[in-house]
Enzyme design. Structure first.
Site, PDB file in Angstrom:
ATOM      1  N   ARG A  60      -4.917  -1.619   8.833  1.00 47.14           N
ATOM      2  CA  ARG A  60      -6.131  -2.406   8.589  1.00 47.14           C
ATOM      3  C   ARG A  60      -5.820  -3.494   7.565  1.00 47.14           C
ATOM      4  O   ARG A  60      -4.823  -3.428   6.852  1.00 47.14           O
ATOM      5  CB  ARG A  60      -7.280  -1.518   8.100  1.00 47.14           C
ATOM      6  CG  ARG A  60      -6.958  -0.680   6.877  1.00 47.14           C
ATOM      7  CD  ARG A  60      -8.170   0.125   6.404  1.00 47.14           C
ATOM      8  NE  ARG A  60      -7.799   1.050   5.349  1.00 47.14           N
ATOM      9  CZ  ARG A  60      -7.491   2.334   5.527  1.00 47.14           C
ATOM     10  NH1 ARG A  60      -7.540   2.857   6.730  1.00 47.14           N
ATOM     11  NH2 ARG A  60      -7.134   3.085   4.507  1.00 47.14           N
ATOM     12  N   ARG A  81      -0.940   8.870  -9.987  1.00 51.48           N
ATOM     13  CA  ARG A  81      -0.941   7.656  -9.168  1.00 51.48           C
ATOM     14  C   ARG A  81      -0.338   6.464  -9.910  1.00 51.48           C
ATOM     15  O   ARG A  81       0.330   5.607  -9.315  1.00 51.48           O
ATOM     16  CB  ARG A  81      -2.376   7.306  -8.745  1.00 51.48           C
ATOM     17  CG  ARG A  81      -3.038   8.321  -7.838  1.00 51.48           C
ATOM     18  CD  ARG A  81      -4.482   7.901  -7.546  1.00 51.48           C
ATOM     19  NE  ARG A  81      -4.520   6.601  -6.912  1.00 51.48           N
ATOM     20  CZ  ARG A  81      -4.345   6.391  -5.605  1.00 51.48           C
ATOM     21  NH1 ARG A  81      -4.162   7.406  -4.797  1.00 51.48           N
ATOM     22  NH2 ARG A  81      -4.378   5.176  -5.121  1.00 51.48           N
ATOM     23  N   LEU A 139      10.837 -20.731  -4.066  1.00 52.01           N
ATOM     24  CA  LEU A 139      10.006 -19.694  -3.443  1.00 52.01           C
ATOM     25  C   LEU A 139       8.628 -19.777  -4.078  1.00 52.01           C
ATOM     26  O   LEU A 139       8.503 -19.901  -5.299  1.00 52.01           O
ATOM     27  CB  LEU A 139      10.615 -18.308  -3.695  1.00 52.01           C
ATOM     28  CG  LEU A 139       9.765 -17.111  -3.261  1.00 52.01           C
ATOM     29  CD1 LEU A 139       9.660 -17.037  -1.742  1.00 52.01           C
ATOM     30  CD2 LEU A 139      10.364 -15.794  -3.802  1.00 52.01           C
ATOM     31  N   GLU A 175       1.249 -12.885  12.617  1.00 50.18           N
ATOM     32  CA  GLU A 175       1.774 -11.720  13.340  1.00 50.18           C
ATOM     33  C   GLU A 175       1.666 -10.518  12.399  1.00 50.18           C
ATOM     34  O   GLU A 175       2.123 -10.566  11.251  1.00 50.18           O
ATOM     35  CB  GLU A 175       3.238 -11.946  13.735  1.00 50.18           C
ATOM     36  CG  GLU A 175       3.428 -13.048  14.758  1.00 50.18           C
ATOM     37  CD  GLU A 175       2.771 -12.734  16.104  1.00 50.18           C
ATOM     38  OE1 GLU A 175       2.678 -11.542  16.458  1.00 50.18           O
ATOM     39  OE2 GLU A 175       2.331 -13.684  16.779  1.00 50.18           O
ATOM     40  N   GLU A 189     -12.393  -4.663  -4.035  1.00 47.19           N
ATOM     41  CA  GLU A 189     -12.916  -3.306  -3.811  1.00 47.19           C
ATOM     42  C   GLU A 189     -12.193  -2.266  -4.673  1.00 47.19           C
ATOM     43  O   GLU A 189     -12.666  -1.129  -4.811  1.00 47.19           O
ATOM     44  CB  GLU A 189     -12.777  -2.916  -2.330  1.00 47.19           C
ATOM     45  CG  GLU A 189     -13.757  -3.637  -1.403  1.00 47.19           C
ATOM     46  CD  GLU A 189     -13.433  -5.123  -1.243  1.00 47.19           C
ATOM     47  OE1 GLU A 189     -12.239  -5.471  -1.173  1.00 47.19           O
ATOM     48  OE2 GLU A 189     -14.385  -5.938  -1.214  1.00 47.19           O
ATOM     49  N   ARG A 214       1.822  -4.713   6.354  1.00 48.52           N
ATOM     50  CA  ARG A 214       1.161  -3.697   5.529  1.00 48.52           C
ATOM     51  C   ARG A 214       2.041  -2.456   5.535  1.00 48.52           C
ATOM     52  O   ARG A 214       2.476  -1.999   6.590  1.00 48.52           O
ATOM     53  CB  ARG A 214      -0.218  -3.334   6.051  1.00 48.52           C
ATOM     54  CG  ARG A 214      -0.877  -2.288   5.128  1.00 48.52           C
ATOM     55  CD  ARG A 214      -2.301  -1.958   5.493  1.00 48.52           C
ATOM     56  NE  ARG A 214      -2.881  -1.093   4.460  1.00 48.52           N
ATOM     57  CZ  ARG A 214      -4.117  -1.166   4.013  1.00 48.52           C
ATOM     58  NH1 ARG A 214      -4.935  -2.070   4.507  1.00 48.52           N
ATOM     59  NH2 ARG A 214      -4.545  -0.347   3.077  1.00 48.52           N
ATOM     60  N   HIS A 219       2.257   3.236  -9.070  1.00 42.76           N
ATOM     61  CA  HIS A 219       2.027   1.795  -9.280  1.00 42.76           C
ATOM     62  C   HIS A 219       3.198   1.177 -10.060  1.00 42.76           C
ATOM     63  O   HIS A 219       3.634   0.067  -9.763  1.00 42.76           O
ATOM     64  CB  HIS A 219       0.715   1.570 -10.031  1.00 42.76           C
ATOM     65  CG  HIS A 219      -0.499   1.996  -9.257  1.00 42.76           C
ATOM     66  ND1 HIS A 219      -0.641   1.752  -7.912  1.00 42.76           N
ATOM     67  CD2 HIS A 219      -1.632   2.676  -9.638  1.00 42.76           C
ATOM     68  CE1 HIS A 219      -1.806   2.246  -7.499  1.00 42.76           C
ATOM     69  NE2 HIS A 219      -2.419   2.815  -8.527  1.00 42.76           N
ATOM     70  N   ASP A 221       0.835  -1.211   0.000  1.00 38.73           N
ATOM     71  CA  ASP A 221       0.000   0.000   0.000  1.00 38.73           C
ATOM     72  C   ASP A 221       0.866   1.255   0.000  1.00 38.73           C
ATOM     73  O   ASP A 221       1.973   1.257   0.533  1.00 38.73           O
ATOM     74  CB  ASP A 221      -0.906  -0.023   1.242  1.00 38.73           C
ATOM     75  CG  ASP A 221      -2.042   0.978   1.120  1.00 38.73           C
ATOM     76  OD1 ASP A 221      -2.388   1.379  -0.009  1.00 38.73           O
ATOM     77  OD2 ASP A 221      -2.578   1.376   2.172  1.00 38.73           O
ATOM     78  N   GLY A 268      -0.053   5.482  -4.390  1.00 39.10           N
ATOM     79  CA  GLY A 268      -0.659   6.768  -4.758  1.00 39.10           C
ATOM     80  C   GLY A 268      -0.019   7.917  -3.995  1.00 39.10           C
ATOM     81  O   GLY A 268       0.332   8.952  -4.574  1.00 39.10           O
ATOM     82  N   ARG A 269       0.150   7.720  -2.690  1.00 38.51           N
ATOM     83  CA  ARG A 269       0.761   8.776  -1.872  1.00 38.51           C
ATOM     84  C   ARG A 269       2.220   9.021  -2.279  1.00 38.51           C
ATOM     85  O   ARG A 269       2.689  10.152  -2.296  1.00 38.51           O
ATOM     86  CB  ARG A 269       0.663   8.413  -0.382  1.00 38.51           C
ATOM     87  CG  ARG A 269      -0.686   8.771   0.220  1.00 38.51           C
ATOM     88  CD  ARG A 269      -0.927   8.064   1.521  1.00 38.51           C
ATOM     89  NE  ARG A 269      -1.345   6.677   1.292  1.00 38.51           N
ATOM     90  CZ  ARG A 269      -1.546   5.791   2.253  1.00 38.51           C
ATOM     91  NH1 ARG A 269      -1.343   6.135   3.516  1.00 38.51           N
ATOM     92  NH2 ARG A 269      -1.948   4.569   1.961  1.00 38.51           N
TER      93      ARG A 269
END
Ligand code: IPE
Ligand code: IPE
Ligand code: MG
Length: 244
Positions: free
Chosen positions: A196, A35, A133, A209, A69, A190, A39, A22, A25-26
């Site tokens: 989240r 954005r 892997l 974890e 989403e 994350r 990516h 995540d 975009g920022r």
């Protein structure tokens, strides 16, 4: 109790690392760029991470590339994300196969453009004999969607009398999830500072974890992965017991 490398559940290097990539975009916004530029840089971070995970002895790496989403985003951005999957597989698959990486894609396949579905199948088939892997890309993936699809399969099997409802237990259910061949993630990372799950591996993360890092995904690479693994190594995993 300190972690010991001999007990797989307590190994210092997690067997399965799952990452919510995540902050693209920022990262782009900070540079005054679109954005989609973020990516594209995110793919570079993925390359670094796959390499570092292999070197560090991680056996399973699962990355969240596109959620059920994410269709809520502008169509240009959605298209750009699909193009990046095409590009990543086109550019990297040969090398991944050569290096012993097994590629899997989890998520809803129905409704994906035909060429994407074909690309995914080709990547999975060509790498099926590898096991150095295990790289799993969650694409058009949502944890709730996956659980509902598994429930639907079981309902159909019950109607066809291939499964008795009284026999449905976690193992039987798990065998209908997209992750049927994968162990559960030990470490779930994350990036971007958000804390989240955003519908990622809801069932599988029951005892993962969780590590939330402040780094934006395009800045991710070996040092950030090592940091996450170092945090993991200090955790005490209990699985409901009163000591580890
Ligand atoms: C992660 O970066 C990539 C995807 C969700 C596909 P974002 O695009 O969510 O970037 P932010 O969170 O807006 O910074
Ligand atoms: C989760 O990130 C999805 C992926 C990384 C592919 P999002 O950026 O879509 O999550 P929210 O919307 O901030 O929860
Ligand atoms: Mg985001």
């Amino acid at each position: 109790m300190t972690a010991s490398a001999s007990d797989p559940a307590q190994a210092l290097v997690p067997r399965h690392v799952a990452i919510i990539m995540d902050g693209n975009g920022r990262w782009a916004k900070q540079r005054g760029r679109p954005r989609t530029f973020g990516h594209a840089e995110g793919v570079e971070a993925l390359r670094r991470t796959v390499e570092a995970a292999g070197d560090l002895g991680v056996r399973y790496l699962t990355v969240f590339g596109f959620s059920t989403e994410n269709w809520r985003r502008p169509v240009e951005e959605v298209n750009a994300l699909f193009d990046l999957l095409r590009l990543y597989v086109a550019r990297d698959l040969d090398k991944l196969v050569r290096e012993g990486v097994r590629v899997r894609v989890i998520g809803e396949r129905q409704g994906l453009q035909h060429d994407i579905a074909a690309i995914i199948e080709d990547a999975e088939t060509r790498s099926v004999r590898n096991d150095k892997l295990n790289l799993t890309i969650a694409f058009n993936y949502g944890g709730q969607d996956e659980i509902v699809r598994a429930a639907r399969k079981l309902a159909e099997e019950a109607i066809a009398r291939r499964v008795a409802p009284k026999d449905i237990d976690p193992a039987l259910f798990e065998a209908r999830l997209d992750t049927v061949d994968l162990p559960p993630p030990d470490l779930l990372v994350r990036t971007s500072g958000e804390s989240r799950l955003s519908n990622f591996m809801l069932w599988q993360s029951a005892y993962a974890e969780l590590v939330f890092l402040d780094v934006l995904w395009p800045d991710f690479g070996r040092p950030a992965l090592e940091e996450a693994i170092a945090l993991y190594a200090r955790r005490e995993r209990r699985y409901g017991r009163s000591d580890a």
